[in-house]
Design an enzyme around this catalytic site. Structure first.
Site, PDB file in Angstrom:
ATOM      1  N   GLY A  92       0.833  -1.211   0.000  1.00 22.43           N
ATOM      2  CA  GLY A  92       0.000   0.000   0.000  1.00 22.43           C
ATOM      3  C   GLY A  92       0.857   1.246   0.000  1.00 22.43           C
ATOM      4  O   GLY A  92       2.039   1.206  -0.360  1.00 22.43           O
ATOM      5  N   ASN A  93       0.258   2.362   0.363  1.00 22.74           N
ATOM      6  CA  ASN A  93       1.021   3.608   0.493  1.00 22.74           C
ATOM      7  C   ASN A  93       0.341   4.483   1.548  1.00 22.74           C
ATOM      8  O   ASN A  93      -0.686   4.108   2.102  1.00 22.74           O
ATOM      9  CB  ASN A  93       1.149   4.326  -0.856  1.00 22.74           C
ATOM     10  CG  ASN A  93      -0.191   4.697  -1.440  1.00 22.74           C
ATOM     11  OD1 ASN A  93      -0.882   5.564  -0.914  1.00 22.74           O
ATOM     12  ND2 ASN A  93      -0.588   4.038  -2.527  1.00 22.74           N
ATOM     13  N   PHE A  94       0.949   5.624   1.845  1.00 23.17           N
ATOM     14  CA  PHE A  94       0.512   6.429   2.998  1.00 23.17           C
ATOM     15  C   PHE A  94      -0.647   7.385   2.708  1.00 23.17           C
ATOM     16  O   PHE A  94      -0.994   8.205   3.554  1.00 23.17           O
ATOM     17  CB  PHE A  94       1.694   7.229   3.552  1.00 23.17           C
ATOM     18  CG  PHE A  94       2.751   6.360   4.178  1.00 23.17           C
ATOM     19  CD1 PHE A  94       2.455   5.556   5.262  1.00 23.17           C
ATOM     20  CD2 PHE A  94       4.040   6.345   3.670  1.00 23.17           C
ATOM     21  CE1 PHE A  94       3.413   4.737   5.832  1.00 23.17           C
ATOM     22  CE2 PHE A  94       5.006   5.541   4.236  1.00 23.17           C
ATOM     23  CZ  PHE A  94       4.704   4.726   5.321  1.00 23.17           C
ATOM     24  N   SER A  95      -1.232   7.317   1.524  1.00 23.87           N
ATOM     25  CA  SER A  95      -2.347   8.225   1.228  1.00 23.87           C
ATOM     26  C   SER A  95      -3.521   7.964   2.184  1.00 23.87           C
ATOM     27  O   SER A  95      -3.867   6.819   2.462  1.00 23.87           O
ATOM     28  CB  SER A  95      -2.800   7.998  -0.223  1.00 23.87           C
ATOM     29  OG  SER A  95      -4.010   8.673  -0.453  1.00 23.87           O
ATOM     30  N   ALA A 103      -3.813   7.796  -4.926  1.00 22.21           N
ATOM     31  CA  ALA A 103      -2.426   7.335  -5.000  1.00 22.21           C
ATOM     32  C   ALA A 103      -2.488   5.858  -5.406  1.00 22.21           C
ATOM     33  O   ALA A 103      -2.543   4.965  -4.555  1.00 22.21           O
ATOM     34  CB  ALA A 103      -1.744   7.513  -3.649  1.00 22.21           C
TER      35      ALA A 103
END
Ligand code: C5P
Length: 214
Positions: free
Chosen positions: A21-24, A89
Site C-alpha cells: 500500500g502507500n501512505f495516502s 495514490a
C-alpha cells in the site's frame, strides 16, 4: 456538472493477510468530493481503502481495494461524467501472483515479482471526449514542474495539481496542502499553504473557468 473523483490509496494483495500500500489517507480527494457536492455537482467518488466518512445526497461513493478495481470503476462511470479528478495514490505495481494461503516465515528470502498496474488517468485521457475535463495530481520530490507538465501531456490531462513532499504541512495525512495548479496552456497558479477544503475550492474554480472556455 457530474464529476468523478478518485481518492485514497490502493491495496495490492500479496496473500490473504498482506498487501502493498502507500501512505495516502484520501483527505484531499474527500475534500474535493465534499466541495463539489456543496456546489451542487453530482459526484461519483471512487475511494480506495480509507478511514473517512462522507455523507451528502449528491455523492455516490464506490469503495474499491486494488488498482484493477479502481480502473474498472472509473471505466464504467467516466463516460457519463463531465469531468474527472484523479486524486488517488494508485499503486504502480502489483504482485504478479497472489498467494492463496498466508505465506509462512522461514529462513529463505522471499522474492515477490511485481507487474505494472494500468494507468487509470492515462486510460481516461485516451477515451476522453472534447468536452470532458481531466485533472490529475502530481506528487514530486525533484524537478517538480518539469515532471508535472510532462505527466499532464503524457496522460492527456487539462490540468495538473502539483504538490511537493518538500513543503512542510503538505501531503499525506495533513489537513493542509500547498499546491501549484498548472494548466494545459502553461498558465500556473501557485497557492499558499491552505486547508485541503480551500485547495479543493480553488481547483473547482479553475475547472469551472476551464469549462466556460470550452
Ligand atoms: O504517474 P504518476 O503516478 O505520478 O501520476 C499521478 C497521477 O496519475 C495522479 O493523478 C494519479 O491519480 C494518476 N494515476 C492513475 N493511475 C495510476 C497511476 C497514477 O490514475 N496507475
Amino acid at each position: 456538472m457530474k464529476i468523478l473523483i478518485t481518492a485514497g490509496p490502493t491495496y495490492e494483495r500479496i496473500d490473504p493477510v498482506r498487501f502493498i500500500g502507500n501512505f495516502s489517507t484520501g483527505k484531499m480527494g474527500f475534500a474535493l468530493a465534499q466541495a463539489c457536492a456543496e456546489r451542487n455537482f453530482d459526484v461519483v467518488l471512487i475511494a480506495g481503502v480509507v478511514h473517512l466518512q462522507i455523507q451528502h445526497t449528491n455523492i455516490e461513493r464506490i469503495d474499491v481495494e486494488s488498482a484493477e478495481q479502481m480502473y474498472d470503476a472509473v471505466m464504467e462511470h467516466f463516460p457519463d461524467c463531465d469531468a474527472a479528478i484523479f486524486c488517488a495514490a494508485v499503486a504502480d505495481f502489483t504482485p504478479e501472483t497472489v498467494y492463496s494461503q498466508k505465506v509462512k516465515r522461514n529462513n529463505n528470502e522471499l522474492i515477490i515479482k511485481l507487474k505494472p498496474t494500468k494507468d487509470i488517468a492515462a486510460a481516461a485521457g485516451i477515451i476522453k471526449r472534447k468536452n470532458q475535463i481531466l485533472v490529475g495530481f502530481a506528487l514530486e520530490t525533484n524537478d517538480e514542474e518539469t515532471n508535472a507538465i510532462s505527466k499532464m501531456q503524457r496522460k492527456n490531462l487539462d490540468m495538473i495539481v502539483l504538490n511537493s513532499l518538500n513543503d512542510s504541512g503538505a501531503g499525506f495525512g495533513y489537513d493542509t496542502n500547498k499546491v501549484t495548479i498548472i494548466k494545459k496552456d502553461a498558465d500556473k497558479i501557485s497557492l499558499p499553504l491552505l486547508s485541503k477544503k480551500n485547495v479543493a475550492e480553488k481547483i473547482i474554480e479553475e475547472i469551472i473557468c476551464f469549462q466556460k472556455s470550452l
